[in-house]
Design an enzyme around this catalytic site. Structure first.
Site, PDB file in Angstrom:
ATOM      1  N   ARG A   1       0.814  -1.247  -0.127  1.00 24.59           N
ATOM      2  CA  ARG A   1      -0.021  -0.041  -0.032  1.00 24.59           C
ATOM      3  C   ARG A   1       0.781   1.081   0.018  1.00 24.59           C
ATOM      4  O   ARG A   1       2.056   1.091   0.134  1.00 24.59           O
ATOM      5  CB  ARG A   1      -1.065  -0.014   1.285  1.00 24.59           C
ATOM      6  CG  ARG A   1      -0.461  -0.701   2.354  1.00 24.59           C
ATOM      7  CD  ARG A   1       0.488   0.171   3.395  1.00 24.59           C
ATOM      8  NE  ARG A   1       0.336   1.276   3.314  1.00 24.59           N
ATOM      9  CZ  ARG A   1       1.291   2.117   3.690  1.00 24.59           C
ATOM     10  NH1 ARG A   1       2.427   1.755   3.642  1.00 24.59           N
ATOM     11  NH2 ARG A   1       1.016   3.378   4.074  1.00 24.59           N
ATOM     12  N   GLY A   2       0.158   2.176  -0.236  1.00 22.44           N
ATOM     13  CA  GLY A   2       0.960   3.665  -0.313  1.00 22.44           C
ATOM     14  C   GLY A   2       0.975   3.920  -1.861  1.00 22.44           C
ATOM     15  O   GLY A   2       1.417   3.023  -2.667  1.00 22.44           O
ATOM     16  N   ALA A   3       0.632   5.190  -2.130  1.00 28.02           N
ATOM     17  CA  ALA A   3       0.539   5.423  -3.489  1.00 28.02           C
ATOM     18  C   ALA A   3       1.670   5.280  -4.560  1.00 28.02           C
ATOM     19  O   ALA A   3       1.668   4.641  -5.501  1.00 28.02           O
ATOM     20  CB  ALA A   3       0.053   6.918  -3.621  1.00 28.02           C
TER      21      ALA A   3
ATOM     22  N   ARG B   1      -7.573  -0.810  -6.949  1.00 29.33           N
ATOM     23  CA  ARG B   1      -7.902   0.245  -5.920  1.00 29.33           C
ATOM     24  C   ARG B   1      -8.206   1.584  -6.788  1.00 29.33           C
ATOM     25  O   ARG B   1      -7.290   1.830  -7.489  1.00 29.33           O
ATOM     26  CB  ARG B   1      -6.777   0.450  -4.814  1.00 29.33           C
ATOM     27  CG  ARG B   1      -6.730  -0.797  -4.083  1.00 29.33           C
ATOM     28  CD  ARG B   1      -5.902  -0.267  -2.775  1.00 29.33           C
ATOM     29  NE  ARG B   1      -6.505   0.338  -1.807  1.00 29.33           N
ATOM     30  CZ  ARG B   1      -5.679   0.835  -0.575  1.00 29.33           C
ATOM     31  NH1 ARG B   1      -4.620   0.780  -0.473  1.00 29.33           N
ATOM     32  NH2 ARG B   1      -6.819   1.953   0.005  1.00 29.33           N
TER      33      ARG B   1
ATOM     34  N   GLN C   1      -1.639   2.391  10.074  1.00 29.22           N
ATOM     35  CA  GLN C   1      -0.664   2.284   9.293  1.00 29.22           C
ATOM     36  C   GLN C   1       0.518   3.051  10.117  1.00 29.22           C
ATOM     37  O   GLN C   1       1.696   2.729  10.050  1.00 29.22           O
ATOM     38  CB  GLN C   1      -0.690   3.055   8.117  1.00 29.22           C
ATOM     39  CG  GLN C   1      -1.541   2.118   7.012  1.00 29.22           C
ATOM     40  CD  GLN C   1      -3.052   2.566   6.912  1.00 29.22           C
ATOM     41  OE1 GLN C   1      -3.602   3.141   8.312  1.00 29.22           O
ATOM     42  NE2 GLN C   1      -3.617   2.623   6.143  1.00 29.22           N
TER      43      GLN C   1
ATOM     44  N   ASP D   1      -2.412  10.697  -2.050  1.00 23.94           N
ATOM     45  CA  ASP D   1      -2.672   9.660  -3.031  1.00 23.94           C
ATOM     46  C   ASP D   1      -3.260  10.121  -4.417  1.00 23.94           C
ATOM     47  O   ASP D   1      -3.027   9.778  -5.220  1.00 23.94           O
ATOM     48  CB  ASP D   1      -3.736   8.924  -2.558  1.00 23.94           C
ATOM     49  CG  ASP D   1      -3.344   8.030  -1.424  1.00 23.94           C
ATOM     50  OD1 ASP D   1      -2.864   6.921  -1.770  1.00 23.94           O
ATOM     51  OD2 ASP D   1      -3.150   8.295  -0.214  1.00 23.94           O
TER      52      ASP D   1
ATOM     53  N   ASN E   1      -5.934  12.220   0.744  1.00 24.14           N
ATOM     54  CA  ASN E   1      -4.995  11.226   1.625  1.00 24.14           C
ATOM     55  C   ASN E   1      -5.648  10.292   2.643  1.00 24.14           C
ATOM     56  O   ASN E   1      -7.054  10.615   2.660  1.00 24.14           O
ATOM     57  CB  ASN E   1      -4.085  12.172   2.224  1.00 24.14           C
ATOM     58  CG  ASN E   1      -2.942  11.618   2.695  1.00 24.14           C
ATOM     59  OD1 ASN E   1      -2.160  10.689   2.016  1.00 24.14           O
ATOM     60  ND2 ASN E   1      -2.330  11.706   4.078  1.00 24.14           N
ATOM     61  N   LYS E   2      -5.060   9.699   3.423  1.00 26.68           N
ATOM     62  CA  LYS E   2      -5.698   8.682   4.214  1.00 26.68           C
ATOM     63  C   LYS E   2      -6.725   9.516   5.161  1.00 26.68           C
ATOM     64  O   LYS E   2      -6.401  10.439   5.567  1.00 26.68           O
ATOM     65  CB  LYS E   2      -4.475   8.012   5.139  1.00 26.68           C
ATOM     66  CG  LYS E   2      -5.108   7.020   6.084  1.00 26.68           C
ATOM     67  CD  LYS E   2      -6.026   5.819   5.344  1.00 26.68           C
ATOM     68  CE  LYS E   2      -4.912   5.329   4.253  1.00 26.68           C
ATOM     69  NZ  LYS E   2      -5.996   4.071   3.532  1.00 26.68           N
TER      70      LYS E   2
END
Length: 340
Positions: free
Chosen positions: A49-51, A83, A179, A220, A230-231
Site C-alpha cells: 500500500r502507499g500510492a 484500488r 498504518q 494519494d 489522503n488517508k
C-alpha cells in the site's frame, strides 16, 4: 533511513515478492506474485500500500503478465480495478501501455518507474526537510514501505532530523488500519528518530499546548487546484492546523497530480470493508453485526495548505497556477495520467 523495501523482483524466478504489510511489525512475510491478477490482489488486499508503491507494483504486474503469457489488455483491466484512489496506479499503467507485447521493454520501463520514485523522493526529502523544525506530526505511513523509495513526508522528516532541525515526531496511529502505529513507528525506530505514538484524536490537544510546529503528510491524488486525497483523518488535521496557525504540508511526486481533475470533488474515494473498523487484527471491538462506515480517504481543500512539497521544490498559492507550471516545467511523462 534504513530502508525496508516493500517489494523485490526476481527475474530468474519470474516473481514479484511483496512484503506483507498487514503482518508488520510483528512478522516479516513475503508473498509471491507470478501473474498480474496476483499483483492486483496484493494491491487490493493491502499486502502492499502507499500510492508510489502501488504504482511500481502495478508496473511489475504488467511485466508478470508478459512473462506468464497473459493478455496485456486483460491484465491492465484487472490492475486498474484493484484500488481506485491512488493516481500512481493509473500513471504507471499508462507508462506500460506502449510496451505491451514486448517483455524486455516492459521490464525496462518498470525498472525506470521504480528508479524515478527513488530519485524524486530524494529531492522531496531535501525540499521538505528545509521547511521542518522542532516537533512535527505526521499521519498514516509515507516512508520506504509506502513508496519503494526513500519516502515522501517521512523521508523529509528523517532528513530534517539528520540535519538537526527536527527534534521529535508525533505519530498518528491512523485508525482504522493503524498504518502509523504499525509501519511509521517501525520505520522511525529503524531510522533512530525520537517519536511518540498518539491516537488520532490527540492532535488538537497537542496543538493547543504548542507541541506541534508543523504537520506533513502524504498524498494519494491531487487535483490541479491543490485539493488532495489522503488517508482518512488528513482533512481534520488540516482544519486543526488552520485554526492553530500551524504550517500544513502535503508531500508528493508530481506523478500524484491528476491533470484531468480541476478540483478534489471528483477524486474517487475508496470504501473499504466495515470489518476493518469493527475489528483490530481479527479481534472484535464492536457488537457483532454492528454497522460501520469506512471511507479510506478524505479530501483536503487547497485553501488549508501552506505549501506543496514536490521534487521540483515547494509550491505556494495560488496552486492552480503553481501546480500547472511545475508540471509543465519538467514533469514530462508524469503529467500524462489515464482516466481512472
Amino acid at each position: 533511513m534504513t530502508r525496508l523495501l516493500p517489494f523485490r523482483f526476481d527475474q530468474g524466478e519470474q516473481t514479484l515478492w511483496l512484503l506483507d504489510q498487514r503482518k508488520l511489525p510483528f512478522e516479516e512475510v513475503w508473498v509471491p506474485c507470478r501473474t498480474a491478477a496476483e499483483a492486483a490482489a496484493g494491491i487490493r488486499d493491502m499486502v502492499v500500500r502507499g500510492a508510489p508503491a502501488i504504482g511500481v507494483t502495478a508496473a511489475y504486474g504488467m511485466v508478470l503478465a508478459h512473462l506468464s503469457g497473459e493478455d496485456p489488455a486483460e491484465a491492465d483491466r484487472v490492475l486498474r480495478h484493484s484500488r481506485p484512489t491512488a493516481v500512481n496506479l493509473f500513471y504507471a499503467l499508462e507508462r506500460m501501455k506502449p510496451h505491451w507485447g514486448n517483455p524486455e521493454a516492459s521490464l525496462a520501463e518498470a525498472r525506470a518507474i521504480w528508479e524515478e520514485v527513488e530519485r524524486t523522493e530524494q529531492a522531496i526529502s531535501q525540499h521538505g526537510a528545509a521547511l521542518l523544525k522542532g516537533q512535527v506530526l505526521t499521519h498514516c505511513n509515507t516512508g520506504p514501505l509506502a513508496t519503494g523509495g526513500y519516502g515522501t513526508a517521512l523521508g523529509a522528516i528523517v532528513e530534517a532530523h539528520r540535519q538537526g532541525r527536527v527534534s521529535h515526531v508525533w505519530v498518528d496511529e491512523t485508525r482504522p488500519y493503524l498504518q502509523g502505529a504499525r509501519l511509521t513507528a517501525y520505520e522511525l525506530c529503524k531510522a533512530g528518530v525520537p517519536a511518540t505514538l498518539v491516537t488520532d484524536n490527540m492532535a488538537a490537544h497537542l496543538m493547543s499546548k504548542g507541541q506541534v510546529d508543523a504537520v506533513i503528510v502524504g498524498t494519494d491524488r491531487m487535483a490541479t487546484n491543490g485539493d488532495f486525497a489522503n488517508k482518512i483523518g488528513t482533512y481534520a488535521l488540516a482544519v486543526l492546523c488552520h485554526y492553530h496557525g500551524i504550517p500544513f504540508y502535503p508531500a508528493l511526486p508530481l506523478s500524484s497530480v491528476d491533470p484531468k481533475l480541476n478540483s478534489g470533488k471528483d477524486i474517487p474515494i475508496e470504501e473499504r470493508s466495515a470489518l476493518e473498523v469493527t475489528t483490530i487484527r481479527g479481534v472484535p471491538i464492536a457488537p457483532e453485526g454492528f454497522p460501520a462506515a469506512h471511507p479510506a480517504f478524505d479530501v483536503t481543500p487547497h485553501h488549508l495548505i501552506t505549501g506543496i512539497v514536490t521534487e521540483k521544490g515547494v509550491l505556494y498559492p495560488p496552486f492552480d497556477e503553481s501546480l500547472p507550471r511545475a508540471l509543465a516545467r519538467g514533469a514530462g511523462r508524469q503529467a500524462s495520467v489515464a482516466d481512472s
